[in-house]
Scaffold this active site. Structure first.
Site, PDB file in Angstrom:
ATOM      1  N   PRO A 208       0.828  -1.217   0.000  1.00 34.77           N
ATOM      2  CA  PRO A 208       0.000   0.000   0.000  1.00 34.77           C
ATOM      3  C   PRO A 208       0.855   1.257   0.000  1.00 34.77           C
ATOM      4  CG  PRO A 208      -0.755  -1.563   1.668  1.00 34.77           C
ATOM      5  CD  PRO A 208       0.550  -2.083   1.163  1.00 34.77           C
ATOM      6  N   LYS A 212       0.449   2.802  -7.036  1.00 33.34           N
ATOM      7  CA  LYS A 212      -0.155   2.005  -8.118  1.00 33.34           C
ATOM      8  C   LYS A 212      -1.248   2.803  -8.835  1.00 33.34           C
ATOM      9  CE  LYS A 212      -1.108  -1.319  -5.193  1.00 33.34           C
ATOM     10  NZ  LYS A 212      -0.350  -0.843  -4.020  1.00 33.34           N
ATOM     11  N   THR A 213      -2.121   3.434  -8.082  1.00 38.78           N
ATOM     12  CA  THR A 213      -3.182   4.248  -8.684  1.00 38.78           C
ATOM     13  C   THR A 213      -2.597   5.447  -9.422  1.00 38.78           C
ATOM     14  OG1 THR A 213      -4.673   3.591  -6.897  1.00 38.78           O
ATOM     15  CG2 THR A 213      -5.323   5.488  -8.222  1.00 38.78           C
ATOM     16  N   HIS A 427      19.570   2.775  29.236  1.00 36.05           N
ATOM     17  CA  HIS A 427      19.002   1.823  28.276  1.00 36.05           C
ATOM     18  C   HIS A 427      19.339   2.236  26.841  1.00 36.05           C
ATOM     19  CE1 HIS A 427      15.765  -1.069  26.956  1.00 36.05           C
ATOM     20  NE2 HIS A 427      15.842  -0.290  25.881  1.00 36.05           N
ATOM     21  N   GLU A 428      19.093   3.506  26.509  1.00 38.28           N
ATOM     22  CA  GLU A 428      19.341   3.970  25.143  1.00 38.28           C
ATOM     23  C   GLU A 428      20.832   4.029  24.832  1.00 38.28           C
ATOM     24  OE1 GLU A 428      17.032   4.046  23.081  1.00 38.28           O
ATOM     25  OE2 GLU A 428      15.387   3.893  24.513  1.00 38.28           O
ATOM     26  N   ASP A 504      12.086  -4.261  22.069  1.00 40.80           N
ATOM     27  CA  ASP A 504      13.371  -4.815  21.634  1.00 40.80           C
ATOM     28  C   ASP A 504      13.311  -6.336  21.593  1.00 40.80           C
ATOM     29  OD1 ASP A 504      14.307  -2.196  21.672  1.00 40.80           O
ATOM     30  OD2 ASP A 504      15.007  -2.361  23.740  1.00 40.80           O
TER      31      ASP A 504
END
Length: 609
Positions: A208, A212-213, A427-428, A504
């Site tokens: 999608p 295409k259209t 964490h990041e 994650d």
């Protein structure tokens, strides 16, 4: 022609309903009306009126007595009372001399009875017919009540679609495949001279939003021919046979306006495989059969081209895909790096932009984005510029709009405790540090701990320097290791784990399972396909194609891959724990840092050591 074929059926059905309504009206409504004209009373009132000389007519029935009373003002009323065994009643009536009790007392008017019994219900049915026909006419796009079976395709005559190949970017292969159709519509004699026929149909296949259209409209614009556009769902009707009638009408109009292009969007709505099972409503199958017959029936030399679009080609009926119907299958895939850059530039023409916009950087940050998503990114950038009080889009607007599309808007008012902020920062940085210490991992582009509306409390963005179409085993393992870096940092620093790694874990498990079941990257299973993919353009649903014992071994192998990557990530963070602390502290202060700032601190530490 469709009206002539379908109208008699409609008339017959409606006439039968009308007859039933009239019979019901005469058997129920008319007797009720007549009964309402006769008033009920008691027997004593009847005798009193007889004695007073007001009764002029009497009808003695088996269980009741009807009598007509003339009032002082000259008006007459008919009354009904119960019949009582009274042997003197007849003599009593004769004694009055002026009472007529022979024949029916009910006065009837033939004209009135005819109007009530026949004219009124017929008028009602005619009004109902007009109301229904007008409603159906509006529903199926017709201009009058007899538009059943008429195709409601939108017609763009002589390139009124307003689109050409210049408006389509990032689909060079698809445009090249369609250029021959355009050339045929321009110069049919060149192909007729050698005896070549124009392909009857071309099927545009892809995810999608890939255009295409837009490609179909561009073909019509380039060829400068009438363009019929209709969705597959518009063929599906509540009346059996209406879908097939619409197909016939559509192809009749197309033949009349040849050369032209007929575009059927979402053709899988009516073109699904016929499973052979009995169905109470086979309207869709009738429509498909009619479509197959019409595509066989028209002459390709006339210049009628059928274009269709779908993102579920695996669900289409094989009879629809064979040569002679849809001769060509044109993939309209997600654009590559160069294609994304071209698409961004095409959409940026419609907005005011500052000089020096780096579209390549935006294209690299949007790997896997469709043309529609890229158009949305450009529009979001323009909206952000307006909110910022600027009259043109700058580079920062485009970069932020990428994050908006990927992760949502910033939650500026989100309340997060300092302790949780610290966990999110580590964490990041854990993700970024593990990625930076692996040679097969993409460079870090941006790190942030600002929450987003998608639910992300922070994220680490990695952007490849170039376009990659293959995934090696080393790169897959590096991705899994990087994904486990956030949880590993929580364990190394805080000796605990949180729910922040849930996304994650899902991504790492998906990659590891694909390595085992589809990529042949497992030591135990070698090159064996253990999983099949369906609906590849709509999310790619997977299903195992193996025994229960093999499925258990797959789970063990997936667990082994992720566990090994997890241990590797913890080892990298432990060896670089000082840099982990410094970078996390810097991120806590700034909340958002770029990949350049991250690498500057990381490399500085490396030089000092």
């Amino acid at each position: 022609m469709n009206e002539k074929k379908n109208s008699p059926k409609i008339y017959i059905i409606f006439a039968a309903i009308t007859v039933l309504v009239i019979l019901l009206f005469n058997s129920v409504i008319v007797p009720a009306i007549n009964k309402a004209r006769i008033k009920e009373t008691n027997y004593s009132y009847f005798l009193s009126q007889v004695d007073d000389g007001n009764v002029k007519k009497v009808e003695i029935q088996q269980d009741k007595i009807l009598f007509q009373v003339t009032k002082t003002d000259g008006t007459t009323c008919i009354y009904s009372t119960v019949r009582i065994d009274d042997d003197e009643l007849v003599d009593r009536l004769y004694s009055k001399g002026n009472i007529d009790f022979t024949g029916s007392i009910e006065e009837t008017n033939p004209i009135f009875d005819f109007i009530v019994a026949w004219v009124l219900p017929l008028v009602f049915m005619i009004i109902l017919w007009n109301v229904l026909m007008r409603g159906m006419s509006r529903r199926i796009g017709g201009s009058n009540a007899m538009s059943f079976g008429k195709s409601n395709a939108k017609i763009y005559v002589k390139a009124q679609s307003g689109k050409t190949f210049a408006d389509v970017a990032g689909q060079d292969e698809a445009k090249e495949a369609l250029e021959e159709i355009v050339d045929f519509l321009h110069n049919p004699d060149k192909y007729a001279e050698i005896g070549a026929d124009l392909p009857k149909g071309a099927l545009l296949v892809g995810p999608p939003g890939t255009g295409k259209t837009l490609l179909a409209k561009a073909v019509a614009g380039e060829a400068n021919v009438p363009f019929f556009s209709i969705s597959g769902s518009e063929f599906v009707e509540m009346f059996v046979g209406m879908g097939a009638a619409k197909v016939r009408d559509l192809f009749q109009q197309a033949n009349e306006k040849a050369p032209c292009i007929v575009f059927i969007d979402e053709i899988d709505t009516i073109g699904k495989k016929r499973d052979g099972q009995f169905s109470g409503n086979d309207e869709r199958e009738q429509t498909l059969n009619q479509l197959l017959a019409e595509m066989d029936g028209f002459d390709g030399k006339k210049g009628v081209v059928i274009l269709a679009a779908t993102n579920r080609p695996d669900s289409l009926d094989p009879a629809l895909l064979r040569p002679g119907r849809f001769d060509r299958r044109i993939p309209v895939e997600l654009p590559d790096l160069q294609g994304r850059e071209s698409i961004l530039k095409v959409h940026a023409k419609d907005i005011k932009t500052a000089e020096g916009i780096d579209y390549n950087a935006i294209a690299r940050a949007t790997a896997g984005a469709s043309g529609a998503e890229l158009a949305n990114i450009v529009n979001e950038a323009a909206l952000r510029a307006v909110r910022g009080g600027r009259n043109m889009v700058i580079q920062t607007d485009l970069e932020e709009s990428v994050e908006v599309v990927i992760a949502g808007y910033q939650r500026k008012n989100a309340v997060i405790s300092q302790e949780e902020k610290e966990i999110i920062a580590y964490h990041e940085i854990g993700h970024a540090l593990v990625a930076a210490k692996q040679k097969d991992s993409a460079p870090v582009h941006k790190i942030t701990i600002i929450p987003r509306t998608s639910g992300a409390l922070g994220y680490t963005m990695q952007v490849d320097e170039g376009e990659k179409v293959l995934l090696s085993k080393e790169e897959a393992l590096a991705k899994i290791t990087t994904l486990t870096g956030g949880r590993s940092a929580e364990e190394v620093i805080f000796n605990t784990c949180t729910s922040g790694a849930s996304n994650d874990i899902e991504k790492a498990t998906r990659i590891a399972r694909a390595m085992v079941t589809r990529y042949g990257m497992s030591d135990d299973f070698d090159m064996v396909a253990l999983e099949t993919v369906t609906n590849q353009y709509l999310g790619g649903d997977t299903s195992l194609a193996c025994s229960a014992e093999t499925a258990a071994k797959i789970d063990t192998e997936v667990n082994h891959i992720i566990s090994k990557a997890h241990e590797n990530a913890k080892q990298i963070l432990t060896e670089n724990i000082d840099k982990l602390h410094e970078l996390a502290k810097f991120l806590l202060e700034r909340e958002t840092i770029t990949g350049e700032e991250f690498m500057e601190i990381l490399n500085k530490e490396t030089v000092t050591a």
